[in-house]
Design a protein around this motif. Structure first.
Motif, mmCIF file in Angstrom:
data_model
loop_
_atom_site.group_PDB
_atom_site.id
_atom_site.type_symbol
_atom_site.label_atom_id
_atom_site.label_comp_id
_atom_site.label_asym_id
_atom_site.label_seq_id
_atom_site.Cartn_x
_atom_site.Cartn_y
_atom_site.Cartn_z
ATOM 1 N N ALA A 164 2.328 13.710 10.798
ATOM 2 C CA ALA A 164 2.809 11.918 11.300
ATOM 3 C C ALA A 164 4.363 11.601 10.193
ATOM 4 N N ARG A 165 4.703 10.235 10.755
ATOM 5 C CA ARG A 165 5.824 10.308 9.816
ATOM 6 C C ARG A 165 4.959 8.610 9.478
ATOM 7 N N CYS A 166 5.587 8.725 8.294
ATOM 8 C CA CYS A 166 5.407 6.530 7.980
ATOM 9 C C CYS A 166 6.468 5.811 7.040
ATOM 10 N N VAL A 167 6.211 5.174 7.662
ATOM 11 C CA VAL A 167 7.262 3.512 7.093
ATOM 12 C C VAL A 167 6.866 2.583 6.256
ATOM 13 N N ALA A 168 7.279 2.405 5.464
ATOM 14 C CA ALA A 168 6.931 0.814 5.046
ATOM 15 C C ALA A 168 7.881 -0.115 6.004
ATOM 16 N N SER A 169 6.603 -0.683 5.144
ATOM 17 C CA SER A 169 6.889 -2.670 6.501
ATOM 18 C C SER A 169 6.477 -3.387 5.730
ATOM 19 N N PRO A 170 7.246 -4.742 5.982
ATOM 20 C CA PRO A 170 8.337 -4.585 6.991
ATOM 21 C C PRO A 170 9.709 -3.522 6.913
ATOM 22 N N SER A 171 9.607 -3.477 7.575
ATOM 23 C CA SER A 171 11.027 -2.198 8.208
ATOM 24 C C SER A 171 12.370 -2.491 8.963
ATOM 25 N N SER A 185 9.282 -8.649 0.544
ATOM 26 C CA SER A 185 7.548 -8.392 1.061
ATOM 27 C C SER A 185 7.203 -7.508 0.973
ATOM 28 N N ASN A 186 6.043 -7.749 -0.116
ATOM 29 C CA ASN A 186 5.207 -6.586 0.234
ATOM 30 C C ASN A 186 4.466 -6.505 1.520
ATOM 31 N N GLY A 187 4.506 -6.609 2.781
ATOM 32 C CA GLY A 187 3.715 -6.712 3.864
ATOM 33 C C GLY A 187 2.654 -6.972 4.031
ATOM 34 N N SER A 188 2.256 -7.104 5.169
ATOM 35 C CA SER A 188 0.609 -7.102 5.563
ATOM 36 C C SER A 188 0.288 -6.732 6.798
ATOM 37 N N SER A 199 0.761 -0.960 0.296
ATOM 38 C CA SER A 199 0.163 0.061 -0.521
ATOM 39 C C SER A 199 1.492 1.503 -0.442
ATOM 40 N N TYR A 200 1.786 1.069 0.993
ATOM 41 C CA TYR A 200 2.765 2.744 1.089
ATOM 42 C C TYR A 200 3.619 2.755 -0.358
ATOM 43 N N ASN A 201 3.356 2.013 -1.242
ATOM 44 C CA ASN A 201 3.995 1.626 -2.548
ATOM 45 C C ASN A 201 2.849 2.087 -3.529
ATOM 46 N N GLN A 202 2.014 1.654 -3.620
ATOM 47 C CA GLN A 202 0.776 1.732 -4.576
ATOM 48 C C GLN A 202 -0.122 3.098 -4.127
ATOM 49 N N LYS A 203 -0.166 3.425 -2.241
ATOM 50 C CA LYS A 203 -0.828 4.801 -2.311
ATOM 51 C C LYS A 203 -0.178 5.963 -2.038
ATOM 52 N N PRO A 204 0.732 6.305 -2.662
ATOM 53 C CA PRO A 204 1.545 6.875 -1.724
ATOM 54 C C PRO A 204 1.200 8.193 -1.370
ATOM 55 N N TYR A 205 -0.164 8.899 -2.137
ATOM 56 C CA TYR A 205 -0.950 9.920 -1.532
ATOM 57 C C TYR A 205 -1.261 9.858 -0.239
ATOM 58 N N ARG A 206 -1.800 8.747 0.326
ATOM 59 C CA ARG A 206 -1.618 8.466 1.473
ATOM 60 C C ARG A 206 -1.128 8.914 2.445
ATOM 61 N N ARG A 207 0.363 8.479 1.989
ATOM 62 C CA ARG A 207 1.516 8.887 3.194
ATOM 63 C C ARG A 207 1.420 10.286 3.497
ATOM 64 N N ILE A 208 1.003 10.713 1.742
ATOM 65 C CA ILE A 208 1.526 12.417 2.018
ATOM 66 C C ILE A 208 0.575 12.872 3.216
ATOM 67 N N PHE A 209 -0.524 12.008 2.816
ATOM 68 C CA PHE A 209 -1.457 13.572 3.378
ATOM 69 C C PHE A 209 -1.364 13.098 5.032
ATOM 70 N N MET A 210 -0.318 11.700 5.502
ATOM 71 C CA MET A 210 -0.283 11.512 7.261
ATOM 72 C C MET A 210 0.365 12.674 7.171
ATOM 73 N N GLU A 211 1.787 12.778 6.070
ATOM 74 C CA GLU A 211 2.557 13.705 6.439
ATOM 75 C C GLU A 211 2.557 15.207 6.636
#
Lengths: 454, 454
Positions: free
Chosen positions: A180-187, A203-206, A164-176
């Motif tokens: 907030a600080r947002c990191v891709a998981s697994p980190s 890993s895509n994460g879950s 999702s971090y990769n597919q939805k960069p705009y969600r991350r920027i919204f949080m920022e």
């Protein structure tokens, strides 16, 4: 007669209490167990993760829990949320059904999630907590906690599922944008994240992995607590403002729902709309049929087992009895990211076990079809998660037409789809795929369930 | 005392009339001229583009124009919109000012634009129109007409400025979800589009070009009309529901604005909030300072000339007297796409000429800085366009602090930024650039102004 009718309460009607369904259940849900001792956990076991006020809510049997005034004050920004009669949709469907929807997309982040994010941020601030960690899938929850953190002056660290971090960069920027600080998981920020990446660098994460990372950070730092956006009793509790308002709004409409529909991932928006109505029925009031709609790609209620399981992939959480696909279940990357959880809220699972609710699991393409029909009739583009509730409601309305009966159908439109246009693009392009599992495939993750004697 | 206060009217308070400022002006704005004859245009000249009901509104001098019930019915979905006291922002700024904002982001497409889209779709349907063409820059207007078209059963064809079409695919998909067709402009679908592409195959497009294309299609097809999202009198008229509601809401707050701020591109959201207050002042009521905030990158009010000009690049429209940078002016691709228009609404221009309003033109980076401050205090992420109003209001609040006076500042938060996260990403990454023009640069496009004798 009006084409579309909105039922709006004034702000004095924001509920003053959250409603705790446990008080009205014929039997309480099974206890949460410590994964080491397999004994019921006590408040102290949870203290590293949550402030005591929230732990007390988690185990409370009181029917009503007062909403603190500072929380109601923030609710006031968008609550009470509107309830609509979907007359234009009824006309398109040519159904005798009366369709109503409660619209939670009016919140500043566009979903129901701030109802609990604000409460959790408030109680953490009261406890002197400086930082909260959490996980997010689609980003709705992370955005909500980022929003609440900004209002209450709490730092927020969000582990976002990598796909999702990769597919939805705009969600991350919204949080920022909320700070907030947002990191891709697994980190690489946690032991667990590093261990996953060591084995699976791509890993895509879950959600399960991201929960493990957030829990690890909270458990290991004194000034940091953890927050969850669904599943837990106190989270579901906070969402009951939705259903309490809906009860008052259905009264305004001089109607009562025969059928109540919500989508289920972890279970919180479903609980929010349904629990107050279920409680009224359990206390002798009129009973409604209650339908939980989950994705075919992550069918915990319809194809999982009712068993004790971990809430996370790293097996750090307590054990809860719930409908689960197994904590190592990896759902495909379908577009209702908020519904990609291997388990189901213990309270919702318990209701299913008691026969109080039913469940179904449509495929995502049919849900988008329902969502586009809804958007063109009602003018609101739903989130992919909410499309599952739309699909459930439309199916019931079509059945009313076939059977020639007029029923009142109420569903929770838990969020808008402004951040999900890629999903709609894929739907229009015909590249969305449906998911099927054989029983054997589903059995694989279930084989890893922890062994808990009855 | 409450941290944040919402003033909400019940739906019986949705205005029953639009307010026509022309009725109260000391002098009417100069007439619209036919580009060939240079004589004032009559209703028949405009008939190929608009239904007669809208043309009559365009030239009306009646103070009040009744809002048809089917339009109020759709308004009811989100109107009356809330007005907030921004107490948390006041606290962050440590200002004695009382800051209020009217929030139009609660509409289904997230801006004020549906106020006129719904009205225009209604009147077109009444006139038997089957298809409407329009242009869109950032996509707010195209989305709004797509929404309104879906509700009234009218096909919508949107010419979207190519640079936005490429940068903002999600806006396009949003329109398509409502059933509209969206093409990049310049396109191969019109003579004018083909002529532009013949000269400039890699043209980024502009609002002026897109208007020419939409007008060409409407003018050449019997079943098709044209709709504009700003600039024209009837469009500004429809937006006056904003200010009328705000007057009632300021009464609820027992306050009255000393200063009213709106951002200006074509002028419609500014007119929406300001005109009803200006009218009250002209009729002998209390006067407020009225501030229009436009982008430094497209400074029609502050650096343009007041002259007759075309509304489009292809020189197909009638001539209107307005503040203009010249219809061949090409603003850079800055992030407030809704403010990238070479001209300014004739009515807003007239007010500037009469000295009733003032104008300023901040740089975009300072506007995003204001927007992020606002988001973290108030929990709403504004659209880049709206950030100009936020900037104007914050500047006034800071001045109140410096001067030690408590004034009431009201601004129009005309839309949220859910579809504009790329702009915020660029802001955080430090890649947004400010724009400066020398007088000589601005003079170039002005040299092409049509020659109209006094």
């Amino acid at each position: 007669m009006s084409d579309s009718v909105k039922y709006l309460l004034d702000e004095t009607r924001i509920p003053k209490h959250w409603y705790n369904l446990v008080a009205d259940l014929p039997s309480p849900p099974p206890p949460v167990l410590h994964p080491g001792t397999l004994k019921p956990v006590g408040p102290d076991d949870l203290a590293p993760l949550f402030p005591m006020s929230l732990i007390m809510q988690e185990v409370s049997r009181d029917r009503e829990i007062e909403i603190p005034e500072p929380v109601r004050d923030v609710y006031r920004q968008w609550r009470p949320s509107p309830l609509f009669r979907a007359r234009r949709l009824e006309k398109v469907l040519q159904t005798p059904a009366r369709i109503y929807y409660k619209y939670e997309g009016v919140s500043p982040v566009g979903s129901h999630k701030p109802n609990t994010a604000v409460a959790q941020a408030f109680y953490n601030r009261e406890a002197g907590v400086r930082k909260i960690t959490t996980e997010t899938g689609a980003g709705q929850w992370g955005s909500s906690l980022a929003f609440a953190g900004a209002l209450f002056g709490i730092e927020v660290l969000v582990f976002m599922v990598r796909v999702s971090y990769n597919q939805k960069p705009y969600r991350r920027i919204f949080m920022e944008t909320f700070g907030a600080r947002c990191v891709a998981s697994p980190s690489m920020e946690t032991n667990y994240g590093r261990s996953v990446l060591a084995h699976t660098p791509d890993s895509n994460g879950s959600l399960g992995i991201a929960i493990s990372e957030a829990v690890e950070v909270a458990a290991s730092r004194d000034d940091t607590k953890y927050a969850l956006g669904s599943v837990l009793n106190h989270v579901l509790l906070h969402q009951t403002v939705i259903g309490q308002e809906a009860i008052a709004q259905m009264e305004m409409a001089n109607d009562y729902p025969d059928i109540i529909v919500g989508c289920t991932g972890g279970g919180s928006n479903f609980a929010g709309i349904a629990f107050p109505f279920i409680g009224a029925g359990l206390r002798g009031g009129r009973k409604a049929r209650i339908i939980a709609v989950e994705p075919a790609a992550c069918p915990s209620l319809t194809r999982g087992v009712y068993a004790y399981d971990f809430g996370d992939t790293g097996r750090m959480t307590p054990l809860t009895k719930m409908y689960t696909l197994g904590s190592s279940f990896m759902p495909p990357g379908f577009h209702a990211g908020g519904l990609r959880y291997h388990g189901m809220a213990p309270l919702v699972s318990h209701l299913k076990e008691l026969g109080i609710i039913e469940a179904r699991a449509p495929q995502q393409v049919s849900c988008f079809e329902a969502g586009v029909l809804f958007a063109r009739a009602e003018g609101i583009v739903p989130a992919p998660e909410a499309n599952h509730a739309v699909k459930g409601a439309i199916d019931e309305a079509v059945r009313c037409k076939e059977e020639g009966v007029s029923k009142a159908i109420l569903f929770n439109l838990c969020g808008h789809g402004h951040f999900d246009m890629q999903a709609y693009q894929d739907y229009f392009a015909g590249t969305l795929v449906d998911s099927t599992y054989s029983d054997a495939e589903l059995a694989m993750a279930l084989a890893g369930l922890p062994s808990v004697p009855d």
